[in-house]
Design a protein around this motif. Structure first.
Motif, mmCIF file in Angstrom:
data_model
loop_
_atom_site.group_PDB
_atom_site.id
_atom_site.type_symbol
_atom_site.label_atom_id
_atom_site.label_comp_id
_atom_site.label_asym_id
_atom_site.label_seq_id
_atom_site.Cartn_x
_atom_site.Cartn_y
_atom_site.Cartn_z
ATOM 1 N N PRO A 14 6.556 -0.478 -8.265
ATOM 2 C CA PRO A 14 5.591 -1.038 -9.202
ATOM 3 C C PRO A 14 5.715 -0.351 -10.563
ATOM 4 O O PRO A 14 6.030 0.847 -10.636
ATOM 5 N N GLU A 15 5.503 -1.103 -11.621
ATOM 6 C CA GLU A 15 5.421 -0.509 -12.947
ATOM 7 C C GLU A 15 4.142 0.315 -13.012
ATOM 8 O O GLU A 15 3.216 0.091 -12.228
ATOM 9 N N ARG A 16 4.086 1.258 -13.933
ATOM 10 C CA ARG A 16 2.912 2.132 -14.032
ATOM 11 C C ARG A 16 1.613 1.322 -14.072
ATOM 12 O O ARG A 16 0.661 1.633 -13.367
ATOM 13 N N GLU A 17 1.567 0.276 -14.893
ATOM 14 C CA GLU A 17 0.329 -0.496 -15.047
ATOM 15 C C GLU A 17 -0.032 -1.310 -13.806
ATOM 16 O O GLU A 17 -1.156 -1.801 -13.686
ATOM 17 N N GLU A 18 0.872 -1.437 -12.865
ATOM 18 C CA GLU A 18 0.610 -2.164 -11.619
ATOM 19 C C GLU A 18 0.076 -1.264 -10.494
ATOM 20 O O GLU A 18 -0.367 -1.758 -9.469
ATOM 21 N N ILE A 19 0.137 0.054 -10.672
ATOM 22 C CA ILE A 19 -0.300 0.987 -9.629
ATOM 23 C C ILE A 19 -1.817 0.946 -9.542
ATOM 24 O O ILE A 19 -2.517 1.057 -10.545
ATOM 25 N N ARG A 20 -2.316 0.774 -8.314
ATOM 26 C CA ARG A 20 -3.756 0.655 -8.079
ATOM 27 C C ARG A 20 -4.258 1.849 -7.273
ATOM 28 O O ARG A 20 -3.581 2.312 -6.355
ATOM 29 N N LEU A 21 -5.439 2.300 -7.608
ATOM 30 C CA LEU A 21 -6.037 3.455 -6.959
ATOM 31 C C LEU A 21 -6.161 3.264 -5.452
ATOM 32 O O LEU A 21 -5.796 4.149 -4.672
ATOM 33 N N GLU A 22 -6.657 2.119 -5.013
ATOM 34 C CA GLU A 22 -6.859 1.919 -3.574
ATOM 35 C C GLU A 22 -5.541 1.924 -2.803
ATOM 36 O O GLU A 22 -5.486 2.371 -1.656
ATOM 37 N N THR A 23 -4.467 1.472 -3.428
ATOM 38 C CA THR A 23 -3.158 1.485 -2.784
ATOM 39 C C THR A 23 -2.625 2.911 -2.667
ATOM 40 O O THR A 23 -2.068 3.300 -1.638
ATOM 41 N N VAL A 24 -2.827 3.698 -3.715
ATOM 42 C CA VAL A 24 -2.410 5.109 -3.695
ATOM 43 C C VAL A 24 -3.201 5.866 -2.634
ATOM 44 O O VAL A 24 -2.628 6.619 -1.831
ATOM 45 N N LEU A 25 -4.516 5.653 -2.592
ATOM 46 C CA LEU A 25 -5.345 6.351 -1.606
ATOM 47 C C LEU A 25 -4.957 5.952 -0.186
ATOM 48 O O LEU A 25 -4.919 6.797 0.712
ATOM 49 N N HIS A 26 -4.656 4.684 0.023
ATOM 50 C CA HIS A 26 -4.199 4.244 1.351
ATOM 51 C C HIS A 26 -2.898 4.947 1.723
ATOM 52 O O HIS A 26 -2.757 5.455 2.843
ATOM 53 N N ALA A 27 -1.961 4.996 0.782
ATOM 54 C CA ALA A 27 -0.668 5.634 1.061
ATOM 55 C C ALA A 27 -0.852 7.103 1.425
ATOM 56 O O ALA A 27 -0.179 7.620 2.317
ATOM 57 N N LEU A 28 -1.782 7.768 0.755
ATOM 58 C CA LEU A 28 -1.982 9.196 0.982
ATOM 59 C C LEU A 28 -2.933 9.491 2.134
ATOM 60 O O LEU A 28 -3.161 10.658 2.463
ATOM 61 N N SER A 29 -3.460 8.459 2.771
ATOM 62 C CA SER A 29 -4.402 8.670 3.881
ATOM 63 C C SER A 29 -3.706 8.993 5.198
ATOM 64 O O SER A 29 -4.352 9.434 6.142
ATOM 65 N N ASP A 30 -2.406 8.793 5.275
ATOM 66 C CA ASP A 30 -1.662 9.075 6.498
ATOM 67 C C ASP A 30 -1.115 10.507 6.457
ATOM 68 O O ASP A 30 -0.515 10.907 5.463
ATOM 69 N N PRO A 31 -1.304 11.278 7.535
ATOM 70 C CA PRO A 31 -0.844 12.675 7.532
ATOM 71 C C PRO A 31 0.654 12.853 7.263
ATOM 72 O O PRO A 31 1.049 13.792 6.572
ATOM 73 N N MET A 32 1.486 11.957 7.768
ATOM 74 C CA MET A 32 2.930 12.099 7.532
ATOM 75 C C MET A 32 3.265 11.836 6.075
ATOM 76 O O MET A 32 4.095 12.532 5.480
ATOM 77 N N ARG A 33 2.631 10.829 5.485
ATOM 78 C CA ARG A 33 2.903 10.530 4.078
ATOM 79 C C ARG A 33 2.368 11.644 3.182
ATOM 80 O O ARG A 33 3.013 12.013 2.198
ATOM 81 N N LEU A 34 1.217 12.191 3.534
ATOM 82 C CA LEU A 34 0.678 13.312 2.760
ATOM 83 C C LEU A 34 1.614 14.518 2.863
ATOM 84 O O LEU A 34 1.844 15.234 1.883
ATOM 85 N N ARG A 35 2.185 14.709 4.018
ATOM 86 C CA ARG A 35 3.151 15.801 4.211
ATOM 87 C C ARG A 35 4.373 15.605 3.318
ATOM 88 O O ARG A 35 4.850 16.554 2.678
ATOM 89 N N ILE A 36 4.874 14.372 3.244
ATOM 90 C CA ILE A 36 6.020 14.066 2.378
ATOM 91 C C ILE A 36 5.676 14.381 0.926
ATOM 92 O O ILE A 36 6.455 15.028 0.212
ATOM 93 N N VAL A 37 4.511 13.940 0.492
ATOM 94 C CA VAL A 37 4.093 14.156 -0.896
ATOM 95 C C VAL A 37 3.922 15.642 -1.184
ATOM 96 O O VAL A 37 4.327 16.129 -2.240
ATOM 97 N N ARG A 38 3.361 16.381 -0.239
ATOM 98 C CA ARG A 38 3.221 17.833 -0.413
ATOM 99 C C ARG A 38 4.583 18.498 -0.583
ATOM 100 O O ARG A 38 4.770 19.354 -1.447
ATOM 101 N N GLU A 39 5.532 18.109 0.253
ATOM 102 C CA GLU A 39 6.874 18.699 0.156
ATOM 103 C C GLU A 39 7.533 18.362 -1.182
ATOM 104 O O GLU A 39 8.171 19.212 -1.797
ATOM 105 N N LEU A 40 7.365 17.116 -1.632
ATOM 106 C CA LEU A 40 7.932 16.732 -2.923
ATOM 107 C C LEU A 40 7.273 17.494 -4.067
ATOM 108 O O LEU A 40 7.943 17.914 -5.008
ATOM 109 N N ALA A 41 5.966 17.671 -3.991
ATOM 110 C CA ALA A 41 5.248 18.401 -5.045
ATOM 111 C C ALA A 41 5.687 19.855 -5.092
ATOM 112 O O ALA A 41 5.846 20.428 -6.173
#
Length: 118
Positions: A14-41
């Motif tokens: 998605p382009e920056r202006e297409e990113i939605r808060l509820e979609t980001v929160l959904h993506a980060l609500s899963d423990p495995m995805r949060l783990r991936i994001v933590r490792e990337l950060a």
């Protein structure tokens, strides 16, 4: 010409202006995805999918990366045969100031408190 253009394996983001808060929160609500994001950060650089040692099947790992990419949390590009992942921190911080840092901080505290492997 980018690597993805050269290989013909451009992945939709998605382009920056297409990113939605509820979609980001959904993506980060899963423990495995949060783990991936933590490792990337923590890495602060691109990491290949193979660098992540997740306790799930390869197809489930692929699903998690797709959800993160389609939500706008990560950017994936092919570099040769490797699919490289980078956190879209600049985009997320511009759209939702402080959100990513707050979530990562909370995840770190939870890990310290519960020992969850995220």
């Amino acid at each position: 010409m980018t690597d993805t253009a050269a290989t013909g394996r451009d992945l939709p983001h998605p382009e920056r202006e297409e990113i939605r808060l509820e979609t980001v929160l959904h993506a980060l609500s899963d423990p495995m995805r949060l783990r991936i994001v933590r490792e990337l950060a923590l890495a602060e650089e691109e990491l290949s999918c193979s660098r992540f040692d997740l306790p799930v099947t390869k197809s489930t790992t692929t699903h998690h990366f797709r959800v993160l990419r389609e939500s706008g949390v990560v950017r994936q590009v092919y570099r040769g045969t490797a699919k490289m992942n980078a956190l879209r921190r600049e985009d997320l911080d511009a759209l939702f100031p402080g959100l990513l840092d707050s979530l990562l901080s909370a995840a770190g505290r939870q890990f310290a408190r519960l020992g969850d492997d995220i």
